[in-house]
Design a protein around this motif. Structure first.
Motif, PDB file in Angstrom:
ATOM      1  N   ILE A 114     -36.908  -7.840 -11.156  1.00 52.00           N
ATOM      2  CA  ILE A 114     -36.655  -6.733 -10.234  1.00 52.00           C
ATOM      3  C   ILE A 114     -36.335  -7.307  -8.863  1.00 52.00           C
ATOM      4  CG2 ILE A 114     -39.095  -6.389  -9.525  1.00 52.00           C
ATOM      5  CD1 ILE A 114     -38.408  -3.306  -9.743  1.00 52.00           C
ATOM      6  N   ARG A 115     -35.432  -6.621  -8.150  1.00 54.15           N
ATOM      7  CA  ARG A 115     -35.049  -7.050  -6.806  1.00 54.15           C
ATOM      8  C   ARG A 115     -35.147  -5.840  -5.870  1.00 54.15           C
ATOM      9  NH1 ARG A 115     -31.500 -10.871  -4.314  1.00 54.15           N
ATOM     10  NH2 ARG A 115     -30.879 -11.799  -6.286  1.00 54.15           N
ATOM     11  N   PHE A 116     -35.573  -6.106  -4.628  1.00 49.45           N
ATOM     12  CA  PHE A 116     -35.700  -5.023  -3.651  1.00 49.45           C
ATOM     13  C   PHE A 116     -34.608  -5.151  -2.596  1.00 49.45           C
ATOM     14  CE2 PHE A 116     -39.791  -5.714  -5.534  1.00 49.45           C
ATOM     15  CZ  PHE A 116     -40.199  -4.425  -5.837  1.00 49.45           C
ATOM     16  N   ILE A 174     -41.177 -10.406   5.087  1.00 49.30           N
ATOM     17  CA  ILE A 174     -41.487  -9.420   4.040  1.00 49.30           C
ATOM     18  C   ILE A 174     -40.549  -8.213   4.118  1.00 49.30           C
ATOM     19  CG2 ILE A 174     -43.232  -7.705   3.342  1.00 49.30           C
ATOM     20  CD1 ILE A 174     -45.361  -9.854   3.883  1.00 49.30           C
ATOM     21  N   VAL A 175     -40.278  -7.741   5.349  1.00 51.30           N
ATOM     22  CA  VAL A 175     -39.544  -6.475   5.505  1.00 51.30           C
ATOM     23  C   VAL A 175     -38.031  -6.670   5.625  1.00 51.30           C
ATOM     24  CG1 VAL A 175     -39.284  -4.417   6.952  1.00 51.30           C
ATOM     25  CG2 VAL A 175     -41.546  -5.376   6.577  1.00 51.30           C
ATOM     26  N   ASN A 176     -37.601  -7.628   6.436  1.00 51.64           N
ATOM     27  CA  ASN A 176     -36.170  -7.731   6.764  1.00 51.64           C
ATOM     28  C   ASN A 176     -35.401  -8.801   6.006  1.00 51.64           C
ATOM     29  OD1 ASN A 176     -36.254  -5.650   8.686  1.00 51.64           O
ATOM     30  ND2 ASN A 176     -36.999  -7.032  10.268  1.00 51.64           N
ATOM     31  N   THR A 177     -36.090  -9.797   5.458  1.00 51.00           N
ATOM     32  CA  THR A 177     -35.386 -10.885   4.770  1.00 51.00           C
ATOM     33  C   THR A 177     -35.041 -10.460   3.344  1.00 51.00           C
ATOM     34  OG1 THR A 177     -36.771 -12.397   6.045  1.00 51.00           O
ATOM     35  CG2 THR A 177     -35.499 -13.362   4.243  1.00 51.00           C
ATOM     36  N   PRO A 178     -33.779 -10.675   2.917  1.00 53.41           N
ATOM     37  CA  PRO A 178     -33.413 -10.310   1.534  1.00 53.41           C
ATOM     38  C   PRO A 178     -34.330 -11.008   0.527  1.00 53.41           C
ATOM     39  CG  PRO A 178     -31.471 -10.922   2.805  1.00 53.41           C
ATOM     40  CD  PRO A 178     -32.658 -11.242   3.657  1.00 53.41           C
ATOM     41  N   GLU A 235     -42.480  -5.684  16.187  1.00 54.47           N
ATOM     42  CA  GLU A 235     -41.377  -5.400  17.111  1.00 54.47           C
ATOM     43  C   GLU A 235     -40.004  -5.530  16.446  1.00 54.47           C
ATOM     44  OE1 GLU A 235     -42.117  -7.950  20.395  1.00 54.47           O
ATOM     45  OE2 GLU A 235     -41.226  -9.717  19.498  1.00 54.47           O
ATOM     46  N   ASP A 236     -39.892  -6.287  15.363  1.00 52.98           N
ATOM     47  CA  ASP A 236     -38.588  -6.433  14.707  1.00 52.98           C
ATOM     48  C   ASP A 236     -38.291  -5.306  13.718  1.00 52.98           C
ATOM     49  OD1 ASP A 236     -38.073  -8.800  16.056  1.00 52.98           O
ATOM     50  OD2 ASP A 236     -39.155  -9.998  14.574  1.00 52.98           O
ATOM     51  N   ILE A 237     -39.293  -4.453  13.465  1.00 49.36           N
ATOM     52  CA  ILE A 237     -39.020  -3.365  12.510  1.00 49.36           C
ATOM     53  C   ILE A 237     -39.099  -1.978  13.152  1.00 49.36           C
ATOM     54  CG2 ILE A 237     -39.608  -4.633  10.413  1.00 49.36           C
ATOM     55  CD1 ILE A 237     -42.335  -3.325  10.426  1.00 49.36           C
ATOM     56  N   TYR A 238     -39.493  -1.906  14.424  1.00 49.47           N
ATOM     57  CA  TYR A 238     -39.455  -0.612  15.118  1.00 49.47           C
ATOM     58  C   TYR A 238     -38.004  -0.153  15.222  1.00 49.47           C
ATOM     59  CZ  TYR A 238     -44.302  -0.480  16.851  1.00 49.47           C
ATOM     60  OH  TYR A 238     -45.660  -0.389  16.950  1.00 49.47           O
ATOM     61  N   GLN A 239     -37.779   1.134  15.007  1.00 51.30           N
ATOM     62  CA  GLN A 239     -36.413   1.663  15.130  1.00 51.30           C
ATOM     63  C   GLN A 239     -36.108   1.928  16.596  1.00 51.30           C
ATOM     64  OE1 GLN A 239     -35.421   5.456  13.164  1.00 51.30           O
ATOM     65  NE2 GLN A 239     -33.633   4.438  12.361  1.00 51.30           N
ATOM     66  N   LYS A 240     -35.047   1.311  17.088  1.00 52.89           N
ATOM     67  CA  LYS A 240     -34.615   1.500  18.476  1.00 52.89           C
ATOM     68  C   LYS A 240     -33.386   2.412  18.503  1.00 52.89           C
ATOM     69  CE  LYS A 240     -37.225  -1.647  20.764  1.00 52.89           C
ATOM     70  NZ  LYS A 240     -36.671  -2.592  21.681  1.00 52.89           N
ATOM     71  N   GLU A 241     -33.013   2.838  19.701  1.00 56.48           N
ATOM     72  CA  GLU A 241     -31.816   3.680  19.861  1.00 56.48           C
ATOM     73  C   GLU A 241     -30.589   2.977  19.276  1.00 56.48           C
ATOM     74  OE1 GLU A 241     -29.819   7.185  21.700  1.00 56.48           O
ATOM     75  OE2 GLU A 241     -31.852   6.721  21.069  1.00 56.48           O
ATOM     76  N   SER A 242     -30.494   1.674  19.482  1.00 56.49           N
ATOM     77  CA  SER A 242     -29.316   0.921  19.019  1.00 56.49           C
ATOM     78  C   SER A 242     -29.216   0.852  17.492  1.00 56.49           C
ATOM     79  CB  SER A 242     -29.348  -0.500  19.593  1.00 56.49           C
ATOM     80  OG  SER A 242     -30.583  -1.125  19.288  1.00 56.49           O
ATOM     81  N   ASP A 243     -30.287   1.230  16.781  1.00 57.54           N
ATOM     82  CA  ASP A 243     -30.243   1.224  15.312  1.00 57.54           C
ATOM     83  C   ASP A 243     -29.571   2.470  14.742  1.00 57.54           C
ATOM     84  OD1 ASP A 243     -31.583  -1.240  14.970  1.00 57.54           O
ATOM     85  OD2 ASP A 243     -33.501  -0.269  15.378  1.00 57.54           O
ATOM     86  N   PHE A 244     -29.384   3.494  15.582  1.00 51.95           N
ATOM     87  CA  PHE A 244     -28.724   4.717  15.104  1.00 51.95           C
ATOM     88  C   PHE A 244     -27.210   4.525  15.174  1.00 51.95           C
ATOM     89  CE2 PHE A 244     -32.802   6.425  16.727  1.00 51.95           C
ATOM     90  CZ  PHE A 244     -33.241   7.075  15.585  1.00 51.95           C
TER      91      PHE A 244
END
Length: 681
Positions: free
Chosen positions: A134-136, A593-597, A530-539
């Motif tokens: 399985i892959r996420f 864990i969250v952002n790396t493929p 801080e690297d996973i908080y959604q900022k304005e620039s992510d929209f």
């Protein structure tokens, strides 16, 4: 005779449903076109309704319906994409919204067949020895599901979920393997029951797709323009107040994703029932019209039901110590929200520093001008000044904003006079907001604490005090929202449909803007996640940053060189700080864990258990992480100490707030900065 009668009924049904669908289609399109008319005339940056909008709305709608790509077949997606992905704009402008009926019908069909497949899997054993991986993925992947792969795809998903549930049952892998059969039976029953229940809930609530369509249409123009029904508008307005309808209790999610009652306010309606205890599990929630089972409803729908101002009466089904379920009927009451109210403390006995927490820029919505956030802050400042503070820390961490009027009032209280912002409308007309008050309520040094969740009105306030060199900002870069919204009815004489619409952009007195980029603090410190908080620039539809020619005159309070010197010394002082350096290390692990493929992992108990162990140890590291600084001396001001004697029920939350601050490293450094400033004078 009977057949002819039945045929007539059948034809009548067909005619009725097609008329009903066309009525719904016309009503849906009517609302979208009213939204569009209002956006085109009032929005700060209206855009044409064209193919780009069509692609944005279609993709978001399909992603909302099938985020895991396990409902629609590829053939169904391709058919819908061919018909609608580039044509929604034309259909909407032609007043033909029957596409939503078609998409909803395909969605209902996909839910029903998925439910059938789940019920089939429920009656069959799962082979855990079969080799599989399985892959996420972080982002949505393309639609690939084929008709013949439906059962296989769901069996794979369920197999992983069951293994994950089994891995959660114990920290001892050998024990799990010894008792695998019985643990698997319980986990399998739980996972499948919840999945079937979740699909059933989606089938029951399928009627709510219209609001999603309206909102995707709105967010194409910018992330903060939104459609409101009368109910959602009432709840939104209530969220800007510190007093609203409440059950008088707080809840928490435990490690099993169960909702547990954490605290009960002795002044609230939940306590007054005499039936609810701390630690009770909420099994289901009903507003007398619909009932949500906690185990299979989304957290969004559960919180909407609990928080909605229109749901004044709620029935909770509770379970205590895994015993028998029981129902409790509660009628909400207007209560002060302690988590959304300004509070203050004193820090240090030798060099006294005042601390004020502003959780949000709540407003006075009843016309009583003494209830807003700005006046509450003023009252706390007066209390602190009576105890001769030598500096003030204003904490805006996790303050998501609120009323701009309150932010303007508050900024005016901390500067003597002068301009505080430039506002630009959709005709590019510039207007200057000036300090509404002459004079200051406090003249001493100020440090403002900010983070990634400091947004909107709190960014506005922070930027003003930063530009006037009135305060030093400490923390991490803020969210990046520098736009203003207002709520307008879609029709003047109707109170059912509303639009929260972006009508202005505001600029700093320097001509610069923090839109998209955020406000950069003078002292930059790391924070968890801080690297996973959604900022304005992510929209994807967020307005980009720009600036205007500066034209305002204003007088700063201290020389910029002094602020820069204090900031440089603070950064040097914290270079080897244990707490902040460890946050950086933990953030790297979170990022992995969250952002790396992710690499593919084998679908085995060993691999899933190992994965769980990594996440659990990181979670434990975050939760047990302590600051090595000496605890701060935090205590109540003389006035607040006196008030606690008069209102003893406030003592519990007061102690909780105080304990949280004692080892707060951001506050610790803010106090250091103020002490250095006073020393340099």
């Amino acid at each position: 005779m009977t057949f002819g009668f039945m045929k007539k009924i059948y034809l009548l049904f067909l005619l009725t449903t097609s008329v009903l669908f066309s009525q719904n289609s016309a009503e849906t399109c009517g609302i979208i076109n009213k939204i569009n008319a209002l956006i085109q005339s009032e929005h700060i940056r209206p855009k044409p309704v064209d193919d780009s909008l069509s692609v944005y709305v279609f993709d978001n709608l399909i992603n909302e319906l099938d985020p895991s790509r396990n409902l629609f077949f590829k053939t169904e997606y391709d058919e819908m994409a061919l018909k609608y992905r580039l044509n929604l704009d034309d259909l909407i402008l032609e007043n033909d919204c029957s596409f939503l009926t078609d998409i909803k019908a395909k969605y209902v069909n996909s839910l029903n067949r998925t439910k059938n497949v789940l019920e089939k899997i429920q009656s069959m054993p799962i082979d855990y020895s079969k080799k599989d991986t399985i892959r996420f993925y972080k982002k949505s992947f393309p639609f690939y599901l084929k008709k013949e792969d439906l059962e296989k795809a769901w069996t794979k998903k369920l197999r992983y979920q069951i293994l994950d549930e089994i891995a959660e049952s114990s920290d001892n892998l050998d024990s799990i393997k010894t008792n695998f059969k019985s643990i698997e039976a319980g986990a399998r029953k739980l996972i499948l029951t919840n999945e079937i229940c979740r699909i059933s809930t989606l089938l029951e609530n399928n009627t709510k797709q219209e609001e999603k369509l309206y909102n995707f249409f709105c967010t194409y123009f910018d992330p903060h323009t939104a459609y409101f029904s009368d109910d959602s508008k009432t709840s939104f307005v209530a969220s800007l107040s510190k007093e609203h309808l409440s059950l008088g209790m707080t809840v928490n999610l435990n490690e099993k994703n169960e909702i547990i009652i954490e605290e009960i306010d002795p002044n609230g309606p939940a306590f007054q029932t005499g039936l609810i205890k701390k630690g009770d599990q909420i099994v289901s929630i009903s507003n007398q019209k619909e009932t949500l089972q906690v185990s299979c409803a989304s957290m969004e729908s559960i919180s909407n039901m609990i928080l909605s101002e229109s749901n004044k009466q709620i029935t909770l089904t509770l379970k205590r110590n895994s015993g028998k379920s029981f129902d409790v009927f509660i009628e909400k009451q207007i209560m002060k929200d302690e988590d959304n109210s300004v509070f203050s403390f004193m820090i240090g006995k030798d060099s006294k520093v005042g601390y004020i927490k502003i959780p949000s820029f709540y407003a006075d919505l009843d016309g009583n001008s003494r209830k807003g956030c700005a006046d509450d802050v003023a009252r706390e400042v007066i209390k602190l000044e009576r105890d001769n503070i030598k500096g003030l820390v204003i904490d805006l961490i996790d303050n998501g904003g609120g009323s701009m009027e309150e932010a303007i009032k508050l900024a005016g209280m901390f500067i003597d006079y002068g301009p505080i912002s430039i506002v630009v409308d959709n005709k590019q007309a510039k207007s200057v907001i000036n300090d509404p008050y002459r004079g200051l309520i406090y003249k001493g040094p100020i440090v403002i604490l900010v983070n990634s969740n400091t947004a909107s009105a709190s960014e506005f306030f922070s930027a003003i005090l930063q530009d006037y060199n009135r305060a030093l900002l400490l923390g991490s870069t803020t969210l990046g929202k520098a736009t203003m919204q207002t709520i307008l009815p879609l029709e003047e004489d109707k109170s059912t449909d509303y639009l929260k619409i972006t009508i202005n952009k505001f600029y700093r007195i320097t001509g610069k803007s923090h839109q998209y980029l955020g406000v950069t603090p003078d002292v930059i410190l790391p924070e968890f996640y801080e690297d996973i908080y959604q900022k304005e620039s992510d929209f994807p539809t967020a307005m980009k940053n720009d600036s205007i020619e500066p034209f305002l005159k204003y007088r700063t309070y201290v020389k910029r060189s002094l602020i820069d010197k204090l900031a440089k010394n603070s950064t040097t002082r914290l270079a080897d700080n244990y707490f902040f350096n460890n946050i950086k290390k933990i953030n790297q692990k979170i990022d992995e864990i969250v952002n790396t493929p992710k690499a593919e992992i084998p679908m085995t108990l060993d691999a899933v258990f190992e994965q769980k162990k990594i996440v659990s140890s990181l979670w434990k590291e975050i939760n047990t992480f302590n600051d090595e600084n000496n605890p701060l001396d935090v205590y109540n001001s003389s006035v607040n100490q006196f008030l606690l004697g008069a209102y003893p029920n406030d003592k519990t939350i007061n102690q909780y707030q105080m304990d949280n601050l004692k080892t707060n490293p951001y506050l610790n450094e803010a106090v250091n900065v103020i002490n250095e400033f006073n020393g340099s004078k």
